[in-house]
Design an enzyme around this catalytic site. Structure first.
Site, PDB file in Angstrom:
ATOM      1  CB  SER A 179      -6.734  24.080   7.762  1.00  0.00           C
ATOM      2  OG  SER A 179      -7.471  25.283   7.810  1.00  0.00           O
ATOM      3  CE1 TYR A 223      -7.513  23.901   2.348  1.00  0.00           C
ATOM      4  CE2 TYR A 223      -8.353  24.840   4.388  1.00  0.00           C
ATOM      5  CZ  TYR A 223      -7.288  24.479   3.584  1.00  0.00           C
ATOM      6  OH  TYR A 223      -5.996  24.680   4.018  1.00  0.00           O
TER       7      TYR A 223
END
Length: 281
Positions: A138, A151
């Protein structure tokens, strides 16, 4: 022309591929595209769907026993393994200033340790085939957003794990990390439900571009170390790696404006952020 059929890319026809998170938004698109191009694809997912485009085996990536069992079954069905795409991942609200609880542990267990378990179970087959591993990381692995610490930490740790794999397996297996930004999908639902939506903090990108980049990572003749999914993402990646104070300042200013404008009104997990910005006035 898609990223998997252009210059410098191998023909994916006949490629034996395992995809995790195969029943989710990214996973279904990856599996469907690869299958349409002639690859042999098996997926793993905790909740396979009856309309999945390829065969998906039920597998809980947090289970130390279930993962090697499912991977062995998938490799047997495929007759070997040329490409592992570690796509499975979850998000959710997790402010860094609050103690880590079940939500933090869940994200780390799936996003980091799930990929670790699957990869370890695939190593022998990938070494034998001189295969590839693609980690769907990500942009938050290099440019953290506030209120979603778990995350970002899990994705940054996934990149560190990929770096270690590259050093250990690089003589036989290629390892590439792909860095999407935000794509509209159910992964954001729990964050939005907690009043911590990414709206205004991140620009969304099209799913097709992410899938193109993942396929490029798995099909390119040259093994890429890192791949961004958009030109903007490439700029953000460069800045976050080489001029982190610039991206920190931009994100901090955006967070302050959102806090002042009531974007987190009623969001319990953001109460500390709102209070601290209010007290600066």
């Amino acid at each position: 022309m898609t990223a998997a059929t252009g210059k410098g890319l191998r023909d994916p026809h006949g490629l034996r591929v395992l995809v995790t998170g195969a029943s989710g938004t990214f996973g279904r698109a990856i599996c469907g595209r690869l299958a349409a191009m002639g690859a042999h694809v098996v997926g793993l997912d905790v909740a396979p769907r009856p309309d999945d485009p390829v065969e998906v085996l039920a597998c809980d990536l947090t289970d130390d026993i279930d993962v090697p069992r499912a991977v062995a079954a998938a490799v047997e069905r495929l007759g070997g393994l040329d490409l592992l795409i570690n796509n499975a991942g979850i998000g959710g609200p997790a402010p860094a200033a609050l103690p880590p609880g079940a939500e933090v542990r869940r994200q780390l267990d799936i996003n980091l340790l799930g990929a670790w378990r699957v990869t370890a179970a695939c190593v022998d087959a990938l070494v034998e085939s001189r295969g590839r591993i693609v980690m769907v990381s990500s942009r938050m692995a290099v440019m953290q957003l506030p209120l979603a610490a778990a995350y970002g930490a899990s994705k940054r740790a996934l990149v560190a794990y990929a770096d270690a794999l590259r050093l250990e397996l690089g003589t036989h297996v290629g390892v590439t990390c792909v860095y999407p930004s935000a794509v509209r999908s159910p992964i954001h639902d729990s964050t939005a439900a907690a009043g911590l939506s990414l709206e205004g903090m991140s620009s969304y990108e099209p799913l097709d571009g992410v899938i193109d980049t993942v396929l490029r990572a798995g099909s390119s003749k040259r093994v890429h170390r890192d791949l961004s999914t958009t030109r903007r993402g490439a700029v953000e990646f460069f800045l976050a790696r080489h001029l982190p104070w610039v991206t920190d300042r931009i994100i901090a200013r955006t967070l302050a404006a959102r806090a002042r404008n009531g974007a987190f009104e009623g969001a319990e997990l953001a109460a500390g952020v709102v209070r601290r910005h209010r007290d600066r006035r």
